[in-house]
Design a protein around this motif. Structure first.
Motif, PDB file in Angstrom:
ATOM      1  N   THR A  38       0.823  -1.205   0.000  1.00 52.80           N
ATOM      2  CA  THR A  38       0.000   0.000   0.000  1.00 52.80           C
ATOM      3  C   THR A  38       0.859   1.258   0.000  1.00 52.80           C
ATOM      4  O   THR A  38       0.596   2.205  -0.751  1.00 52.80           O
ATOM      5  CB  THR A  38      -0.945  -0.002   1.221  1.00 52.80           C
ATOM      6  OG1 THR A  38      -1.764  -1.177   1.168  1.00 52.80           O
ATOM      7  CG2 THR A  38      -1.818   1.233   1.246  1.00 52.80           C
ATOM      8  N   VAL A  39       1.898   1.271   0.815  1.00 53.23           N
ATOM      9  CA  VAL A  39       2.795   2.425   0.869  1.00 53.23           C
ATOM     10  C   VAL A  39       3.497   2.611  -0.466  1.00 53.23           C
ATOM     11  O   VAL A  39       3.575   3.733  -0.993  1.00 53.23           O
ATOM     12  CB  VAL A  39       3.819   2.270   2.024  1.00 53.23           C
ATOM     13  CG1 VAL A  39       4.927   3.294   1.912  1.00 53.23           C
ATOM     14  CG2 VAL A  39       3.117   2.372   3.373  1.00 53.23           C
ATOM     15  N   GLU A  40       4.013   1.529  -1.044  1.00 49.16           N
ATOM     16  CA  GLU A  40       4.715   1.622  -2.326  1.00 49.16           C
ATOM     17  C   GLU A  40       3.777   2.072  -3.445  1.00 49.16           C
ATOM     18  O   GLU A  40       4.158   2.899  -4.276  1.00 49.16           O
ATOM     19  CB  GLU A  40       5.386   0.298  -2.667  1.00 49.16           C
ATOM     20  CG  GLU A  40       6.570   0.000  -1.772  1.00 49.16           C
ATOM     21  CD  GLU A  40       7.127  -1.405  -1.954  1.00 49.16           C
ATOM     22  OE1 GLU A  40       6.525  -2.227  -2.689  1.00 49.16           O
ATOM     23  OE2 GLU A  40       8.173  -1.687  -1.338  1.00 49.16           O
ATOM     24  N   ASP A  41       2.553   1.568  -3.465  1.00 47.53           N
ATOM     25  CA  ASP A  41       1.575   1.999  -4.466  1.00 47.53           C
ATOM     26  C   ASP A  41       1.274   3.487  -4.314  1.00 47.53           C
ATOM     27  O   ASP A  41       1.181   4.221  -5.300  1.00 47.53           O
ATOM     28  CB  ASP A  41       0.278   1.201  -4.359  1.00 47.53           C
ATOM     29  CG  ASP A  41       0.411  -0.224  -4.853  1.00 47.53           C
ATOM     30  OD1 ASP A  41       1.454  -0.553  -5.468  1.00 47.53           O
ATOM     31  OD2 ASP A  41      -0.526  -1.019  -4.608  1.00 47.53           O
ATOM     32  N   ASN A  42       1.124   3.921  -3.079  1.00 49.44           N
ATOM     33  CA  ASN A  42       0.837   5.326  -2.811  1.00 49.44           C
ATOM     34  C   ASN A  42       2.001   6.210  -3.254  1.00 49.44           C
ATOM     35  O   ASN A  42       1.788   7.277  -3.833  1.00 49.44           O
ATOM     36  CB  ASN A  42       0.538   5.517  -1.319  1.00 49.44           C
ATOM     37  CG  ASN A  42       0.069   6.913  -1.019  1.00 49.44           C
ATOM     38  OD1 ASN A  42       0.861   7.836  -0.984  1.00 49.44           O
ATOM     39  ND2 ASN A  42      -1.225   7.052  -0.797  1.00 49.44           N
ATOM     40  N   GLU A  43       3.224   5.760  -2.993  1.00 50.29           N
ATOM     41  CA  GLU A  43       4.397   6.534  -3.408  1.00 50.29           C
ATOM     42  C   GLU A  43       4.463   6.633  -4.925  1.00 50.29           C
ATOM     43  O   GLU A  43       4.794   7.688  -5.469  1.00 50.29           O
ATOM     44  CB  GLU A  43       5.677   5.899  -2.859  1.00 50.29           C
ATOM     45  CG  GLU A  43       5.856   6.090  -1.379  1.00 50.29           C
ATOM     46  CD  GLU A  43       7.048   5.342  -0.816  1.00 50.29           C
ATOM     47  OE1 GLU A  43       7.552   4.382  -1.462  1.00 50.29           O
ATOM     48  OE2 GLU A  43       7.481   5.703   0.296  1.00 50.29           O
ATOM     49  N   ARG A  44       4.147   5.546  -5.619  1.00 52.48           N
ATOM     50  CA  ARG A  44       4.168   5.563  -7.090  1.00 52.48           C
ATOM     51  C   ARG A  44       3.139   6.548  -7.638  1.00 52.48           C
ATOM     52  O   ARG A  44       3.406   7.277  -8.580  1.00 52.48           O
ATOM     53  CB  ARG A  44       3.896   4.162  -7.647  1.00 52.48           C
ATOM     54  CG  ARG A  44       5.137   3.367  -7.903  1.00 52.48           C
ATOM     55  CD  ARG A  44       4.842   2.128  -8.753  1.00 52.48           C
ATOM     56  NE  ARG A  44       3.998   1.143  -8.076  1.00 52.48           N
ATOM     57  CZ  ARG A  44       4.432   0.290  -7.140  1.00 52.48           C
ATOM     58  NH1 ARG A  44       5.698   0.300  -6.769  1.00 52.48           N
ATOM     59  NH2 ARG A  44       3.620  -0.576  -6.594  1.00 52.48           N
ATOM     60  N   ARG A  45       1.969   6.556  -7.037  1.00 59.17           N
ATOM     61  CA  ARG A  45       0.904   7.455  -7.507  1.00 59.17           C
ATOM     62  C   ARG A  45       1.221   8.916  -7.233  1.00 59.17           C
ATOM     63  O   ARG A  45       0.802   9.791  -7.972  1.00 59.17           O
ATOM     64  CB  ARG A  45      -0.433   7.092  -6.864  1.00 59.17           C
ATOM     65  CG  ARG A  45      -1.123   5.976  -7.597  1.00 59.17           C
ATOM     66  CD  ARG A  45      -2.495   5.713  -7.038  1.00 59.17           C
ATOM     67  NE  ARG A  45      -2.362   4.533  -6.184  1.00 59.17           N
ATOM     68  CZ  ARG A  45      -2.774   4.444  -4.927  1.00 59.17           C
ATOM     69  NH1 ARG A  45      -3.370   5.454  -4.356  1.00 59.17           N
ATOM     70  NH2 ARG A  45      -2.609   3.352  -4.234  1.00 59.17           N
ATOM     71  N   SER A  46       1.962   9.183  -6.146  1.00 61.43           N
ATOM     72  CA  SER A  46       2.235  10.575  -5.779  1.00 61.43           C
ATOM     73  C   SER A  46       3.526  11.111  -6.399  1.00 61.43           C
ATOM     74  O   SER A  46       3.827  12.287  -6.272  1.00 61.43           O
ATOM     75  CB  SER A  46       2.281  10.724  -4.252  1.00 61.43           C
ATOM     76  OG  SER A  46       3.365   9.990  -3.720  1.00 61.43           O
TER      77      SER A  46
END
Length: 50
Positions: A38-46
């Protein structure tokens, strides 16, 4: 490494434990993988694309 006490409703605990076992992981390992993903996905999106 940080220790964290997490309180889950009984029904959610049971479901998470079952899913972790299905994935052949401990509940702790399964939760860590979920948080990491979840953290990695969020970082990719931001992160702005070049």
């Amino acid at each position: 490494m940080i220790k964290l006490n997490l309180r889950l409703p009984d029904d959610l605990y049971d479901k998470a434990k079952t899913l972790a076992a299905t994935d052949d992981r401990s509940l702790n390992s399964w939760l860590v993988s979920l948080v990491r993903r979840t953290v990695e996905d969020n970082e990719r999106r931001s992160t702005p694309e070049a």
